[in-house]
Design an enzyme around this catalytic site. Structure first.
Site, PDB file in Angstrom:
ATOM      1  N   VAL A 152       0.860  -1.187   0.000  1.00 37.35           N
ATOM      2  CA  VAL A 152       0.000   0.000   0.000  1.00 37.35           C
ATOM      3  C   VAL A 152       0.890   1.229   0.000  1.00 37.35           C
ATOM      4  CG1 VAL A 152      -1.770   1.277   1.242  1.00 37.35           C
ATOM      5  CG2 VAL A 152      -1.804  -1.237   1.272  1.00 37.35           C
ATOM      6  N   ILE A 209       4.336  -1.253   3.391  1.00 33.59           N
ATOM      7  CA  ILE A 209       4.243   0.162   3.030  1.00 33.59           C
ATOM      8  C   ILE A 209       5.169   0.488   1.857  1.00 33.59           C
ATOM      9  CG2 ILE A 209       4.380   2.526   3.856  1.00 33.59           C
ATOM     10  CD1 ILE A 209       2.246   0.725   5.213  1.00 33.59           C
ATOM     11  N   LYS A 210       4.560   0.989   0.782  1.00 36.98           N
ATOM     12  CA  LYS A 210       5.356   1.397  -0.381  1.00 36.98           C
ATOM     13  C   LYS A 210       5.906   2.809  -0.149  1.00 36.98           C
ATOM     14  CE  LYS A 210       4.224   0.090  -4.614  1.00 36.98           C
ATOM     15  NZ  LYS A 210       3.439  -0.104  -5.866  1.00 36.98           N
ATOM     16  N   ILE A 211       7.206   2.915  -0.290  1.00 34.44           N
ATOM     17  CA  ILE A 211       7.918   4.170  -0.044  1.00 34.44           C
ATOM     18  C   ILE A 211       8.709   4.531  -1.296  1.00 34.44           C
ATOM     19  CG2 ILE A 211       9.714   5.278   1.341  1.00 34.44           C
ATOM     20  CD1 ILE A 211       7.390   4.717   3.079  1.00 34.44           C
TER      21      ILE A 211
END
Length: 226
Positions: free
Chosen positions: A65, A93-95
């Site tokens: 996400v 978590i997409k960073i």
């Protein structure tokens, strides 16, 4: 090799899981927009779908996400990432792979929140994602190919570096757009590919399969006793 579905549409996700045995999900703001739902609605629905299908759990079925792409400092990225990660143990978590993003990803991994460093377009970016201990790294393949670049060389370099150095970060061949790219990622020993449902299904189709089936049907129908 694992296959992830690149989508935030529940009907696509459910079909890909039930028909093709996908191993996870990747989303981004464009996928959220295409779902027709708000960000919170879309990811909450995915979290509920995981529960319904008994896929809930940190190591069962990862779902990437992406945080708000407008965030431009590590503190804000970490703050939002923590909120999102609480919605499901499956959420990764997409960073973005920029200076602030890498700082945020390092802090999150140190606190036990898994990350997927995304928008990677060079081996040197992929090296840093592995050095900070990201769970996943997402080098984009289709975008490179669409820009006239050969994605083979840079993906091969990333794969070789990861194997030589023993990095634990899993490589996701991202933005896959053709069956040829799927085959290339498999050849290069990339850990995961992610693509849209249409790309996945198109990869299973070949005109000779259809032609051959028609020939065999005709032979069957004209065989004595049938």
């Amino acid at each position: 090799m694992k296959f992830f579905i690149d989508s935030a549409k529940l009907d696509e996700i459910d079909k890909a899981y039930r028909c093709y045995g996908i191993d996870g999900i990747t989303t981004n703001p464009r996928h959220i927009q295409n779902s027709g739902k708000t960000f919170i609605e879309a990811i909450t629905d995915i979290a509920n779908w995981l529960k319904e299908n008994k896929l809930e759990g940190m190591d069962k079925f990862p779902v990437s996400v992406e945080i708000n792409p407008h965030l431009d400092n590590a503190d804000d990225m970490v703050k939002e990432a923590k909120k999102i990660s609480k919605l499901s143990p499956n959420f990764v978590i997409k960073i973005p792979c920029n200076l602030e993003g890498l700082k945020a990803a390092k802090r999150l991994e140190e606190e036990g929140i898994r990350t997927n460093v995304t928008l990677v377009f060079s081996p040197s970016q992929a090296i840093q994602a592995a050095r900070i201990g990201a769970k996943f790294v997402s080098p984009f393949v289709g975008w490179k190919e669409a820009n006239g670049e050969d994605a083979r060389e840079y993906m091969e370099i990333i794969s070789n570096i990861y194997h030589v150095k023993g990095y634990k970060t899993e490589i996701i061949g991202a933005a896959i757009r053709t069956g040829r790219e799927i085959a290339l990622m498999t050849e290069l020993d990339i850990d995961i590919i992610t693509c849209g449902l249409a790309v996945l299904e198109d990869a299973f189709i070949h005109p000779y399969t259809k032609q051959g089936l028609e020939i065999f049907c005709n032979a069957w129908d004209n065989t004595k006793g049938n």
